[in-house]
Design an enzyme around this catalytic site. Structure first.
Site, short mmCIF file in Angstrom:
data_model
loop_
_atom_site.label_atom_id
_atom_site.label_comp_id
_atom_site.label_asym_id
_atom_site.label_seq_id
_atom_site.Cartn_x
_atom_site.Cartn_y
_atom_site.Cartn_z
N ASN A 148 -27.20 -8.23 8.05
CA ASN A 148 -26.58 -9.56 8.17
C ASN A 148 -25.30 -9.58 8.99
OD1 ASN A 148 -25.26 -8.17 6.13
ND2 ASN A 148 -24.71 -10.04 5.04
N LYS A 171 -27.05 4.83 10.37
CA LYS A 171 -28.40 4.26 10.29
C LYS A 171 -28.30 2.74 10.07
CE LYS A 171 -31.54 2.94 7.46
NZ LYS A 171 -32.25 2.04 8.35
N GLY A 224 -25.59 -3.07 1.29
CA GLY A 224 -26.97 -3.55 1.20
C GLY A 224 -27.25 -4.09 -0.18
N GLU A 246 -21.21 -1.31 -1.14
CA GLU A 246 -20.94 -2.75 -1.17
C GLU A 246 -22.29 -3.43 -1.27
OE1 GLU A 246 -18.20 -4.22 -1.52
OE2 GLU A 246 -16.82 -2.59 -1.07
N CYS A 280 -22.98 -11.75 1.78
CA CYS A 280 -22.77 -11.32 0.40
C CYS A 280 -21.66 -12.13 -0.26
CB CYS A 280 -22.44 -9.84 0.36
SG CYS A 280 -21.16 -9.42 1.51
N GLU A 457 -13.13 -1.07 1.08
CA GLU A 457 -13.28 -0.95 2.52
C GLU A 457 -12.15 -1.72 3.21
OE1 GLU A 457 -17.20 -0.25 4.12
OE2 GLU A 457 -17.92 -1.83 2.79
P1 NDP Z 1 -31.23 -3.26 1.88
O1 NDP Z 1 -30.60 -2.77 0.66
O2 NDP Z 1 -32.68 -3.49 1.90
O3 NDP Z 1 -30.93 -2.28 3.10
C1 NDP Z 1 -29.64 -1.86 3.40
C2 NDP Z 1 -29.73 -0.59 4.23
O4 NDP Z 1 -30.24 0.46 3.40
C3 NDP Z 1 -30.68 -0.70 5.41
O5 NDP Z 1 -30.17 0.02 6.50
C4 NDP Z 1 -31.94 -0.04 4.87
O6 NDP Z 1 -32.79 0.46 5.86
C5 NDP Z 1 -31.34 1.08 4.08
N1 NDP Z 1 -32.26 1.71 3.13
C6 NDP Z 1 -33.40 1.20 2.60
N2 NDP Z 1 -33.96 2.12 1.76
C7 NDP Z 1 -33.16 3.22 1.78
C8 NDP Z 1 -33.21 4.48 1.16
N3 NDP Z 1 -34.20 4.81 0.31
N4 NDP Z 1 -32.22 5.37 1.41
C9 NDP Z 1 -31.21 5.07 2.25
N5 NDP Z 1 -31.13 3.88 2.89
C10 NDP Z 1 -32.08 2.96 2.65
O7 NDP Z 1 -30.40 -4.58 2.28
P2 NDP Z 1 -30.62 -5.54 3.52
O8 NDP Z 1 -30.49 -4.86 4.81
O9 NDP Z 1 -31.86 -6.29 3.24
O10 NDP Z 1 -29.32 -6.49 3.41
C11 NDP Z 1 -29.23 -7.52 2.56
C12 NDP Z 1 -28.54 -7.11 1.28
O11 NDP Z 1 -27.26 -6.53 1.54
C13 NDP Z 1 -28.24 -8.28 0.39
O12 NDP Z 1 -28.66 -8.02 -0.92
C14 NDP Z 1 -26.72 -8.45 0.43
O13 NDP Z 1 -26.15 -8.96 -0.70
C15 NDP Z 1 -26.24 -7.10 0.72
N6 NDP Z 1 -24.98 -7.15 1.45
C16 NDP Z 1 -23.81 -6.85 0.79
C17 NDP Z 1 -22.62 -6.91 1.42
C18 NDP Z 1 -21.36 -6.52 0.73
O14 NDP Z 1 -20.41 -6.14 1.40
N7 NDP Z 1 -21.25 -6.59 -0.57
C19 NDP Z 1 -22.51 -7.32 2.82
C20 NDP Z 1 -23.77 -7.58 3.42
C21 NDP Z 1 -24.96 -7.49 2.74
P3 NDP Z 1 -34.10 -0.36 6.33
O15 NDP Z 1 -33.62 -1.64 6.92
O16 NDP Z 1 -34.70 0.55 7.33
O17 NDP Z 1 -34.94 -0.56 5.10
#
Ligand code: NDP
Length: 483
Positions: A148, A171, A224, A246, A280, A457
């Site tokens: 995002n 990554k 994520g 986060e 988020c 952060e």
């Molecule tokens: P995900 O949790 O699906 O993915 C986040 C990252 O983790 C991606 O790069 C993903 O790779 C990677 N990932 C997935 N599986 C694994 C694994 N088994 N081991 C290591 N890395 C892995 O989140 P999204 O990208 O869909 O983002 C949206 C989410 O992020 C929302 O829930 C949102 O709330 C949160 N978010 C939180 C923020 C904060 O600061 N609190 C800010 C922005 C977003 P891949 O894409 O290849 O699956």
């Protein structure tokens, strides 16, 4: 042209390729990216570990020069990079250029931090001894980012990691490899030695375990979802790596009975639907005191109807598409669950523009209860629910009744109410009369409970995660005393 991965200073192909699709027009392939496999992730971690041996001894000034060059290039190319970001992620051009500028400023900020990273000299409690407290790099840092904020989040993790002498394996999320590649290219040309920054584009399921579970990785910073965050934490802690997470939010915006309603509507509209609600820190729960409820909802709904859903890069668009088909399905599913649980749904239908894209009309869910599914779980789309409460005390209780603790906001004219709210709301970031989303880059970012884990952060607080502390005792006079 296929965009490659950066491992040990070389741009290398992968085990396959993946197209980067424009969510505003799914016929448009933005770029094609080589997909790294587990072996390449292992090589990247090994390269970062080897590069650490010399990089950690570079001076803060050397690192500062590189970060400053990178920040300068990002700022100079803000329009081009903003266009790329809007095209691959779907936020509007104005929002995308703003994010790029922020990324550039973050690199400039940490260029300054690199030369400010001193320690402390303390008098010992024993005669003749000197005590020095110094900061050292943590080591190899895995940087795992969501889709995002495709350039700002990588910037606020990579810039401090490099500033304090760490090496990085980066990554990005699957839907946004374009900005990640552009950032790695800029940093590579800014003068980083081979192996200091490695880019591994590939599915988290394929490369994730190496980045979190390798004993060569000293720290993992992740943004994520809550579920993936829990997995990352377990994998990293299995070998005692430092972890910073986060994750999600279910951020309340309280609309108090003494508020300026025009301001409340502007704050709610931007907080709930800005960046297509995919933040988020989005104001996903609008907690409204009953004396102003009907007027606020009526005016907010009129403002919502005025939003122009369309191609992220088209002039006049005020809300871009949802990032991909899976996220659009998730948004529609939550809207339908809310309907079944008794919400009155305003908007929330797909928008046909004549172009294949993931367009959704922003949804306002009126008449919800805080116990409803949509108020407990993060939707991560242009979907905001309204919860009616009798007074401020109930509003505060509802605001705090969540497993998350990232951001919280209030719109009020009362200094007393604002001060009480800042003290009593359980969130890492509190906003008074400004949207819950939208933060400064030089101050701490993060929350509590299911939203965040580990040190904050951004800003000077980033140092806590990216450095480790060493305390040294010296008796320079070998027991003979100073005098
Ligand atoms: P995900 O949790 O699906 O993915 C986040 C990252 O983790 C991606 O790069 C993903 O790779 C990677 N990932 C997935 N599986 C694994 C694994 N088994 N081991 C290591 N890395 C892995 O989140 P999204 O990208 O869909 O983002 C949206 C989410 O992020 C929302 O829930 C949102 O709330 C949160 N978010 C939180 C923020 C904060 O600061 N609190 C800010 C922005 C977003 P891949 O894409 O290849 O699956």
């Amino acid at each position: 042209m296929i965009r490659l991965n950066l491992i040990d200073g070389e741009w290398v192909g992968g085990a396959g390729e993946r197209p980067n699709i424009n969510p505003s027009d799914t016929r448009d392939v933005v770029s094609t990216h080589a997909q790294a496999n587990g072996d390449q992730a292992r090589q990247a971690v090994g390269a970062a570990s080897a590069a650490l041996k010399t990089w950690r001894w570079t001076t803060g000034f050397q690192r500062s020069e590189i970060l400053d060059r990178a920040g300068g290039e990002i700022l100079r190319r803000q329009d081009e990079l903003g266009d790329l970001l809007a095209r691959e992620e779907g936020k509007t051009l104005r929002e995308a250029v703003g994010e790029v500028v922020r990324a550039g400023q973050i690199f400039k900020f940490f260029a300054g931090e690199a030369v400010r990273s001193g320690g402390d000299h303390v008098d010992s409690i024993r005669p003749g001894l000197d005590v020095d407290i110094s900061r050292e790099p943590v080591g190899v840092v895995s940087v795992i980012t969501p889709w995002n904020f495709p350039i700002a989040i990588p910037a606020w993790k990579i810039a401090p990691a490099l500033a304090f002498g760490n090496t990085v394996v980066f990554k990005p999320a699957e839907p946004v490899p374009g900005c990640a590649w552009a950032l790695a290219d800029i940093l590579d040309r800014s003068g980083l030695p081979a192996g200091v920054l490695n880019l591994v584009v590939g599915s988290g399921r394929v490369v994730g375990d190496e980045l979190t579970g390798s004993p060569l990785v000293d720290a993992v910073t992740f943004t994520g979802s809550t579920d993936v965050g829990a997995h990352v934490l377990a994998a990293a802690q299995s070998h005692r790596a430092k972890v910073q997470l986060e994750m999600g939010g279910k951020n309340p915006l309280v609309v108090a009975d003494d508020c300026d309603i025009d301001l409340a509507v502007r704050v709610a509209l931007e907080g709930a639907f800005g960046s297509t609600g995919q933040r988020c820190t989005a104001s996903s729960r609008l907690v409204v005191v009953e004396s102003v409820h009907d007027e606020f909802v009526d005016r907010l709904d009129r403002a919502r109807q005025g939003l122009v859903v369309g191609d992220a890069r088209a002039e006049g668009t005020t809300i871009g598409p949802v990032v991909d088909a899976a996220q659009l399905d998730q948004d529609l599913r939550y809207i339908s669950v809310a309907l079944n649980e008794g919400a009155h749904v305003l908007g929330g239908e797909r928008v046909e523009t004549g172009v294949p894209g993931h367009y959704l009309r922003p949804a306002l869910l009126v008449g919800t209860k805080n116990a409803d599914t949509v108020n407990r779980e993060e939707v991560f789309g242009p979907v905001a629910s309204v919860i009616k409460v009798t007074d401020y005390d109930e509003a505060l209780a509802v605001a705090n009744d969540t497993e998350f603790g990232l951001a919280a906001g209030i719109v009020t004219r009362s200094l007393r109410t604002a001060t009480h709210f800042k003290a009593h709301v359980r969130a890492g970031m509190v906003m008074v009369n400004v949207p819950t989303a939208g933060v400064d880059f030089h101050v701490p970012f993060g929350g509590s409970r299911a939203s965040s884990y580990g040190p904050r952060e951004q800003g000077s607080y980033a140092r806590e995660f990216y450095t480790t502390v060493k305390t040294s005792y010296t008796d320079a006079f070998e027991g003979r005393g100073r005098a």
